[in-house]
Enzyme design. Structure first.
Site, PDB file in Angstrom:
ATOM      1  N   GLU A  38      26.089  43.192  47.865  1.00 32.49           N
ATOM      2  CA  GLU A  38      27.497  43.312  48.242  1.00 32.49           C
ATOM      3  C   GLU A  38      27.865  42.344  49.369  1.00 32.49           C
ATOM      4  O   GLU A  38      28.950  41.757  49.368  1.00 32.49           O
ATOM      5  CB  GLU A  38      27.819  44.750  48.664  1.00 32.49           C
ATOM      6  N   THR A  44      32.616  35.536  47.389  1.00 32.16           N
ATOM      7  CA  THR A  44      31.733  34.684  46.582  1.00 32.16           C
ATOM      8  C   THR A  44      31.708  35.182  45.143  1.00 32.16           C
ATOM      9  O   THR A  44      31.568  36.376  44.889  1.00 32.16           O
ATOM     10  CB  THR A  44      30.292  34.709  47.154  1.00 32.16           C
ATOM     11  N   LEU A  81      26.353  28.826  51.242  1.00 28.14           N
ATOM     12  CA  LEU A  81      27.098  29.991  50.751  1.00 28.14           C
ATOM     13  C   LEU A  81      28.387  30.207  51.527  1.00 28.14           C
ATOM     14  O   LEU A  81      29.312  30.842  51.040  1.00 28.14           O
ATOM     15  CB  LEU A  81      26.218  31.242  50.826  1.00 28.14           C
ATOM     16  N   GLY A  82      28.454  29.669  52.737  1.00 24.54           N
ATOM     17  CA  GLY A  82      29.675  29.774  53.536  1.00 24.54           C
ATOM     18  C   GLY A  82      29.831  31.119  54.227  1.00 24.54           C
ATOM     19  O   GLY A  82      29.042  32.041  54.023  1.00 24.54           O
ATOM     20  N   TYR A  83      30.872  31.213  55.075  1.00 25.15           N
ATOM     21  CA  TYR A  83      31.132  32.436  55.843  1.00 25.15           C
ATOM     22  C   TYR A  83      29.831  32.934  56.493  1.00 25.15           C
ATOM     23  O   TYR A  83      29.359  34.038  56.229  1.00 25.15           O
ATOM     24  CB  TYR A  83      31.738  33.523  54.952  1.00 25.15           C
ATOM     25  N   TYR A 121      35.252  48.623  51.908  1.00 21.59           N
ATOM     26  CA  TYR A 121      34.834  48.266  50.558  1.00 21.59           C
ATOM     27  C   TYR A 121      33.318  48.371  50.389  1.00 21.59           C
ATOM     28  O   TYR A 121      32.830  49.011  49.450  1.00 21.59           O
ATOM     29  CB  TYR A 121      35.294  46.846  50.206  1.00 21.59           C
ATOM     30  N   ASP A 139      38.814  45.968  46.260  1.00 25.00           N
ATOM     31  CA  ASP A 139      38.629  44.558  46.591  1.00 25.00           C
ATOM     32  C   ASP A 139      39.673  43.755  45.834  1.00 25.00           C
ATOM     33  O   ASP A 139      40.612  44.312  45.252  1.00 25.00           O
ATOM     34  CB  ASP A 139      37.211  44.094  46.273  1.00 25.00           C
ATOM     35  N   CYS A 200      46.252  39.274  27.704  1.00 18.84           N
ATOM     36  CA  CYS A 200      46.853  40.609  27.773  1.00 18.84           C
ATOM     37  C   CYS A 200      47.002  41.265  26.401  1.00 18.84           C
ATOM     38  O   CYS A 200      46.969  42.500  26.285  1.00 18.84           O
ATOM     39  CB  CYS A 200      48.213  40.534  28.454  1.00 18.84           C
ATOM     40  N   CYS A 203      44.064  43.408  25.661  1.00 18.15           N
ATOM     41  CA  CYS A 203      43.593  44.234  26.775  1.00 18.15           C
ATOM     42  C   CYS A 203      43.589  45.703  26.379  1.00 18.15           C
ATOM     43  O   CYS A 203      44.461  46.175  25.648  1.00 18.15           O
ATOM     44  CB  CYS A 203      44.494  44.016  27.990  1.00 18.15           C
ATOM     45  N   CYS A 209      50.218  48.912  30.420  1.00 19.69           N
ATOM     46  CA  CYS A 209      50.279  48.040  31.593  1.00 19.69           C
ATOM     47  C   CYS A 209      51.733  47.710  31.942  1.00 19.69           C
ATOM     48  O   CYS A 209      52.446  47.078  31.154  1.00 19.69           O
ATOM     49  CB  CYS A 209      49.495  46.754  31.333  1.00 19.69           C
TER      50      CYS A 209
END
Length: 355
Positions: A38, A44, A81-83, A121, A139, A200, A203, A209
Site C-alpha cells: 500500500e 504509483t 519511485l518518487g515521493y 486510506y 482513494d 461505459c 459497464c 450509473c
C-alpha cells in the site's frame, strides 16, 4: 445520500472475483506485506510499483529486517519511485513497530494510524484486508467510481467532499467481506472505470450509473483547481576530473529529495548564460576549490522535471578540472548512491559518466 442496497457491493464483488489481476499481495494476509504494497502504490500505478514491491520483500522479508536497514540502503532501493518521504516514513514506521511495539504489527484501524505515513486510506486497507475490520477505503479510484455511479458532484478535494465520500463508501461496504469489497472497488476503478474513455456501454453499472445517464462521465469526479505550479531553475555542476572523480552532495534540507545525492547545485531565478553563471557566488565557491580547465553546457534546452507542485527547469554544466576535488568520489562508484530520477537519467545518458 442515495438509498443503499446490497446490489452495488454484490455486483462489484462478483465482477472482481472474475476479473481481478493476480498480484502477489493478494495471496497473503500478512499485514507487513499488505502495508508495504500500500505504501509503494501510493501515487504509483501497479505496473510501476510491482517491481519495487518484489525488490523490497526480497531485500527485507520481515519488518525486523526493514527496521534494521540503514536509510541510505532503503532510499537506494526506492530510487526512481518518487515521493521519497514515503520511503523515510516506511523506515520510521518499521522501527516503531519493532522497537516500540515489540514487533507486533498494529491490529486495528485506530492503531494503524499510529504508524508514520499511514492515513485513513492505508489504515482502512490494511484493517479490512488483514483483520476483516469494516473500514472502507477511499482513494482516487474509489472517488471516480462513486462520483460517477451515484452522480456525486461535491469536489473530492474539499472538506465536505472528503466527508461525504467517506460516508458513502462506508455505507456501501459489505461488512461480511470488507477486504474483498475494498479490493474490488479499487480494482474496478483502476481497470474499468478509468479516468479517460471508459467503455461505459459494457459497464456492469451502465443501467444505474448517473454520470452515464446524464452525459457527465468526463466531468466527474469534480476537483477544485490546484494551487499555482512553482517554476524552479536548477544548474547542476557535473564535475569531472582527469583521474575519473566527481562530486555528489547529499540534500540535507527538508523538501524534495531529502537525503538523496545530487551534483553541486546552483539554483537561479531564471535561465542563465555561462557568463551570468560564472558571476554567481555558488560558481565562485566551486572554482576556488578546483582548477577548472573547461566548462560546457550539456543540454541547450532545459530538462523539465515535473513534480506535484513544482516544475524543475534543469541544465547540466560539464565542468572539467585537473585536480581531484575535495570530497570527491570515483565515477565508477556512483551506482552506490541514491539519486533522484532526474540525476539518474542524466548519468545513464551521458557517456562521460560511464567509466
Amino acid at each position: 445520500m442515495p438509498k443503499i442496497s446490497p446490489f452495488f457491493s454484490n455486483k462489484l464483488i462478483a465482477w472482481y472475483l472474475q476479473n481481478r489481476r493476480m498480484l502477489p499481495w493478494r495471496t497473503t494476509s500478512n499485514p507487513y506485506f499488505i502495508w508495504l504494497s500500500e505504501i509503494i502504490l501510493q501515487q504509483t500505478r501497479v505496473a510501476q510499483g510491482l517491481p519495487y514491491y518484489l525488490k523490497f520483500i526480497k531485500a527485507f522479508p520481515t519488518i525486523e529486517s526493514l527496521a534494521e536497514a540503514n536509510e541510505a540502503e532503503i532510499l537506494k532501493l526506492w530510487q526512481g519511485l518518487g515521493y521519497y518521504s514515503r520511503a523515510r516514513n516506511l523506515h520510521a514506521a518499521a522501527k516503531f513497530v519493532v522497537h516500540d511495539l515489540e514487533g507486533a504489527f498494529p491490529g486495528t484501524y485506530k492503531e494503524l494510524l499510529q504508524l508514520k505515513g499511514v492515513g485513513d486510506y492505508t489504515a482502512s486497507a490494511i484493517a479490512s484486508i488483514c483483520y476483516s475490520e469494516p473500514a472502507a477505503v477511499v482513494d482516487g479510484n474509489v472517488y471516480r467510481v462513486l462520483s460517477r455511479v451515484f452522480g456525486v458532484e461535491t469536489p473530492i478535494n474539499s472538506t465536505q467532499g472528503i466527508k461525504d465520500f467517506k460516508t458513502l463508501a462506508q455505507a456501501l461496504l459489505d461488512p461480511s467481506q470488507p477486504g474483498t469489497y475494498n479490493q474490488a472497488i479499487m480494482e474496478f476503478g483502476a481497470q474499468y472505470c478509468v479516468p479517460q474513455n471508459p467503455v461505459c456501454e459494457t459497464c456492469i453499472f451502465s443501467d444505474r450509473c448517473e454520470a452515464y445517464k446524464t452525459g457527465k462521465v468526463g466531468l466527474l469526479p469534480v476537483k477544485l483547481k490546484k494551487s499555482t505550479i512553482k517554476k524552479r531553475y536548477f544548474n547542476y555542476m557535473v564535475i569531472l576530473s582527469e583521474d575519473g572523480q566527481t562530486i555528489l552532495q547529499q540534500r540535507k534540507q527538508k523538501g524534495i529529495w531529502q537525503q538523496l545525492y545530487e551534483f553541486p547545485l546552483i539554483e537561479t531565478a531564471s535561465e542563465v548564460t555561462l557568463k551570468q553563471l560564472q558571476s554567481l557566488e555558488g560558481y565562485r565557491s566551486i572554482s576556488e576549490e578546483i582548477n577548472i580547465t573547461a566548462i560546457s553546457l550539456y543540454n541547450n534546452e532545459p530538462v523539465v522535471h515535473k513534480l506535484s507542485h513544482q516544475h524543475l527547469y534543469t541544465w547540466f554544466w560539464i565542468v572539467e578540472c585537473l585536480q581531484t576535488p575535495a570530497n570527491a568520489i570515483a565515477i565508477s562508484s556512483m551506482d552506490d548512491y541514491a539519486v533522484p530520477v532526474l540525476i539518474e537519467n542524466f548519468i545513464s545518458n551521458f557517456s562521460g559518466m560511464k567509466n
